[in-house]
Structures are given as structure tokens and as C-alpha cells.
Design an enzyme around this catalytic site. Structure first.
Site, PDB file in Angstrom:
ATOM      1  N   ASP A 259      49.629  86.850  68.565  1.00 29.51           N
ATOM      2  CA  ASP A 259      49.856  85.812  69.566  1.00 29.51           C
ATOM      3  C   ASP A 259      48.679  85.668  70.523  1.00 29.51           C
ATOM      4  O   ASP A 259      47.880  86.596  70.681  1.00 29.51           O
ATOM      5  CB  ASP A 259      51.085  86.164  70.417  1.00 29.51           C
ATOM      6  N   ASP A 260      48.643  84.530  71.195  1.00 33.77           N
ATOM      7  CA  ASP A 260      47.814  84.278  72.390  1.00 33.77           C
ATOM      8  C   ASP A 260      46.348  83.961  72.099  1.00 33.77           C
ATOM      9  O   ASP A 260      45.605  83.619  73.003  1.00 33.77           O
ATOM     10  CB  ASP A 260      47.848  85.454  73.391  1.00 33.77           C
ATOM     11  N   HIS A 309      52.109  78.348  69.620  1.00 32.48           N
ATOM     12  CA  HIS A 309      52.492  79.191  70.766  1.00 32.48           C
ATOM     13  C   HIS A 309      52.315  78.395  72.065  1.00 32.48           C
ATOM     14  O   HIS A 309      52.152  78.980  73.130  1.00 32.48           O
ATOM     15  CB  HIS A 309      51.633  80.462  70.763  1.00 32.48           C
ATOM     16  N   HIS A 313      50.976  78.306  77.387  1.00 35.51           N
ATOM     17  CA  HIS A 313      51.710  79.566  77.483  1.00 35.51           C
ATOM     18  C   HIS A 313      52.608  79.636  78.715  1.00 35.51           C
ATOM     19  O   HIS A 313      52.708  80.661  79.380  1.00 35.51           O
ATOM     20  CB  HIS A 313      50.750  80.764  77.467  1.00 35.51           C
ATOM     21  N   TYR A 350      56.668  84.466  75.609  1.00 36.15           N
ATOM     22  CA  TYR A 350      57.563  85.513  76.112  1.00 36.15           C
ATOM     23  C   TYR A 350      58.874  85.599  75.312  1.00 36.15           C
ATOM     24  O   TYR A 350      59.801  86.292  75.707  1.00 36.15           O
ATOM     25  CB  TYR A 350      57.899  85.302  77.603  1.00 36.15           C
ATOM     26  N   HIS A 403      48.900  91.106  69.628  1.00 34.00           N
ATOM     27  CA  HIS A 403      48.076  90.169  70.407  1.00 34.00           C
ATOM     28  C   HIS A 403      46.612  90.395  70.053  1.00 34.00           C
ATOM     29  O   HIS A 403      46.066  91.465  70.360  1.00 34.00           O
ATOM     30  CB  HIS A 403      48.321  90.365  71.903  1.00 34.00           C
TER      31      HIS A 403
HETATM   32 NI    NI Z   1      52.206  85.092  74.112  1.00 33.16          NI
END
Ligand code: NI
Length: 448
Positions: A259-260, A309, A313, A350, A403
């Protein structure tokens, strides 16, 4: 409510046009607070990177302190801090970075807007007010803003204080956009207060730096000249063949999800996955993905899955449906432009979802993918610990949340793959792991 053709929308530069630009993210995902802050790092602009890090720190530290160790009551909203960035200029020897910080603390909250300008000739970071010619420029701009500001604001609060003029940039037409942080010139309920000042009115008020900043921001063929641009960290000389899909009804599968990103370590992660014939899923943040379409393309070409995603965010569970929709659609557009394909999967930031988010996901044809294994890699920056947790918790059909903006997580990947493969697992995409469950748009899934 903002009109469709809002003249106060700030002109931004596509970050993928800046050689060597990478993104730095700071994130926390727990039941005390939701924190996500991102900002760019540009080769040749070291003082700017340090100033952005310190500006973000100035938002993050008080938030972390205020949210401390106390957990919100069950059912109450979790406090959130979100810092998003955009480039207001990246041409000649000038960079402009706009930071928008949204803070939610239960009952209170607000948005802070700041634009930092970097002067590559002097090697100096300048606050937005430096675009104006000293006291004379500030006084003149106060008059311009007071005469144009909306009725929701209090003109008396527009004073020649450089801190009030924290964000100055330009729109597509070349007007100066002066925007304010919540509560600085109007009640918080007014939302964003911004004015567009036309060229004839602001030009006499510019400093010499302000003129250079304006010319750089409006450059139609922007090219940044800050010394030695480095090559993008993504390229691999030989393109490996894409790995085939896995039938997880026959094979024992685990899905690693990252993610991210993409971020500074994603290129190396793709090398590691290719070397070990492992596929993965990347739930990308649109703001970061826009800076790295090359990485998205490469990941897709090599057989990995790209999931959505969202753009910034944000905790979607507190946003109205219209904003949830646009946060998802903006990222879909970034991914489609880079890879030619739209994501099929959404991971709400989240893991925060509700009926509104589910309904929007359904309307956009996206299944929501959560996770069943979380090694807390954002907190424990220890490759061995992360690998141990992932390997010991994984079962057939597990979906692991990782991540790729942490070096230690990417360091853990060779161990994770080697040990899972030794146990007979195939590293597959989230869609492959979920295939037998026939995921439905709007549905939420934790494992295969
Ligand atoms: Ni995230």
C-alpha cells in the site's frame, strides 16, 4: 459549494515531468489516529526537501502529541491528519510545492494551506509572502484581497502579516491565487477562502523573485534546471516476461499487497519479485502514482496487479459520497493512463469503510479488499521481525498488508518469499486469491 469552473483552482505541474522526483510518505494506521502525510523530494533542491520535511513535522508532531495514547470511545471517529502535496511550479530554477493539511480531531478540525517556493539560484526556500515586494507588496495585496473576498470572510482579518499570506500560487489563466487557511480570515464553516487577482493588479506588487516564480509557474514547456537530474530509479534494462496467473483453487496461494506507494523503493521491490517469480498487488495512492507512471507500467507489464488506494489517502468513512467518488476516480484515471487498464480492486485507506463507501465502490465496479495478515511494518522497521510475522501468520488464501514506502519492508521481501515458497505457497495477486469467491463490486473481502 464550489462551482464547476472555479477560477481559484491552482495550476499544477505533472510531477512525472520532473526528473528524479520521488515521494516521501509518513503514515500511521492504528485505532488511536489515522495519519498520512506525503511530500516530494527533488534532486538538486536539498533545502526544499528539508523545509518540506520540517513543515510536515510541524503538523505531525502536535497531532501525535494531542492524540497521544488515549483511544477514542468505541464507535467514535478516529482523529485524522492528512497532508497532500502538489507542484505549483517546476521550471527553470524555481519549484513551488503546495501542502494542504486536513486535520480532524473529533469535534474540531480544519484545513491549513501553505505554498513553499524554492529559488534554485539563491539555493533558498521562500515563504509565499516573498513573492510580494516587501511591506509595500503586502499592503497592496491586502487592498486587492479585501476588494475581492467573498461575503463569508471578514475583510478586517486580512492584514499585511506574511503568515496570513501562507499560500500564493497561480491559475491556468495567469491570475494570482491567494488562498487562506481555515479560521484565518473567516469562520471555519466557510471552507476554503481564495481569491483570484488578475495580472494587471498583482504585477506591480511582485518582488523580483515573485516575477521569476510567476514566469516559471506559467511556463508552457516546463523544464527544471537545478543542476544534475538523476535517472528515475525504476528502469531495468531487460523487460522480464510477465508471470502467468495462478489458479488458487489448485495452488496454495498467499497475496502480498503493498500500500501507499509507489515510492523510492518500489523499483527495487519489482526487481526482487521478478527474481523470485512472485506476483503481488500494489494499492497505489494517486498522488504518488502520478509521479511514477513508469513504475505502474512496469508493475503491470510484469504481471502484478494494480489496485486503487484513493487519490489522497483520506479516511473515506467520514467523507460525503461525492468526495469518495472523486478520490477513487482520480486514481483510476492515473492508473488507466499509465497502464491502459482500470483497477478492479479498492483498498479503502486504513481499511475504513461504511455503507456509503460500499455503495460508491459498487457503483464504480470495485470490490473492497482488506487483509487478514498485518505485520505492522509501518511501526516496526525491522525486516526480520516483519518477515517472521508474515510467514508465521500466513495460511492458504491469506492477504498480507505491507507498505512499500519503507526500506525495511522491501528488505523483508526476499525472506518472506523464500520461506513461503519453501512451505509450498505460490505468491499470487489479490484477484487470484479471491477468484474462487467471485468478489462482487461493493463487497468487502479479507481473504481467499
Ligand atoms: Ni494506506
Amino acid at each position: 459549494m464550489r462551482a464547476v469552473a472555479d477560477v481559484t483552482i491552482v495550476h499544477t505541474v505533472n510531477p512525472s515531468t520532473v526528473p528524479g522526483l520521488t515521494t516521501v510518505t509518513r503514515a500511521e494506521q492504528n485505532d488511536r489516529r489515522h495519519l498520512f502525510a506525503a511530500y516530494p523530494k527533488i534532486p538538486g533542491a536539498g533545502p526544499l526537501s528539508r523545509a518540506l520535511a520540517s513543515a510536515v513535522d510541524g503538523q505531525v508532531k502536535p497531532f501525535v502529541k494531542a492524540t497521544g495514547r488515549t483511544r477514542p470511545q468505541p464507535g467514535a471517529d478516529i482523529p485524522e491528519l492528512n497532508v497532500q502535496w502538489s507542484l505549483t511550479a517546476a521550471a527553470r530554477e524555481i519549484v513551488g510545492v503546495r501542502l494542504v493539511t486536513s486535520q480532524f480531531m473529533g469535534a474540531s478540525g480544519g484545513v491549513t494551506r501553505e505554498t513553499l517556493w524554492y529559488d534554485g539560484v539563491a539555493g533558498m526556500v521562500r515563504p509565499a509572502a516573498d513573492l510580494l515586494d516587501g511591506r509595500r507588496g503586502l499592503n497592496g495585496m491586502v487592498r486587492q484581497v479585501r476588494s475581492r473576498i467573498g461575503t463569508e470572510a471578514n475583510p478586517g482579518q486580512v492584514t499585511p502579516d506574511p503568515r496570513t499570506f501562507s499560500s500564493i500560487a497561480f491559475n491556468e489563466a495567469g491570475d494570482m491565487i491567494v488562498e487562506f487557511s481555515d479560521f484565518s480570515v473567516a469562520p471555519g464553516s466557510a471552507g476554503r477562502v481564495a481569491v483570484a487577482v488578475p495580472g494587471g493588479a498583482y504585477e506591480p506588487l511582485l518582488s523580483a523573485f515573485g516575477m521569476r516564480a510567476r514566469d516559471a509557474a506559467l511556463d508552457t514547456q516546463p523544464s527544471l534546471a537545478l543542476g544534475s537530474p538523476t535517472a528515475s530509479p525504476t528502469a531495468r534494462s531487460t523487460a522480464p516476461r510477465p508471470l502467468p496467473r495462478t489458479d488458487c483453487t489448485r495452488a496454495k496461494c498467499v497475496a502480498l499487497t503493498f500500500d501507499d506507494g509507489p515510492g523510492p523503493y518500489t523499483g527495487r521491490l519489482l526487481d526482487l519479485l521478478a527474481d523470485r517469480r512472485a506476483r503481488a498487488t500494489f494499492f497505489v495512492v494517486g498522488d504518488n502514482a502520478a509521479a511514477h507512471p513508469d513504475l505502474l507500467r512496469r508493475a503491470a507489464d510484469e504481471g502484478h496487479e494494480i489496485g486503487n488506494h484513493t487519490q489522497d489517502h483520506r479516511d473515506l468513512s467520514r467523507l460525503p459520497a461525492m468526495q469518495v467518488t472523486s478520490d477513487i476516480q482520480l486514481t483510476e484515471e492515473v492508473v488507466r493512463n499509465a497502464t491502459g487498464r482500470s483497477p478492479r480492486l479498492l483498498r479503502p485507506p486504513y481499511g475504513a469503510t461504511n455503507a456509503t463507501v460500499g455503495a460508491v465502490a459498487k457503483s464504480l465496479g470495485l470490490a473492497q479488499v482488506m487483509w487478514s495478515v498485518d505485520p505492522s511494518d509501518w511501526r516496526d522497521r525491522d525486516a526480520r521481525l516483519v518477515a517472521d510475522r508474515v510467514v508465521s501468520a500466513s495460511r492458504p488464501g491469506s492477504i498480507v498488508v505491507l507498505h512499500d514506502d519503507h526500506r525495511t519492508t522491501v528488505d523483508a521481501v526476499p525472506q518472506i518469499i523464500k520461506r513461503l515458497q519453501a512451505k509450498g505457497y505460490t505468491l499470487a495477486t489479490a484477484s487470484d486469491v479471491l477468484a474462487a469467491r467471485h468478489p462482487q463490486p461493493g463487497g468487502a473481502y479479507r481473504n481467499g
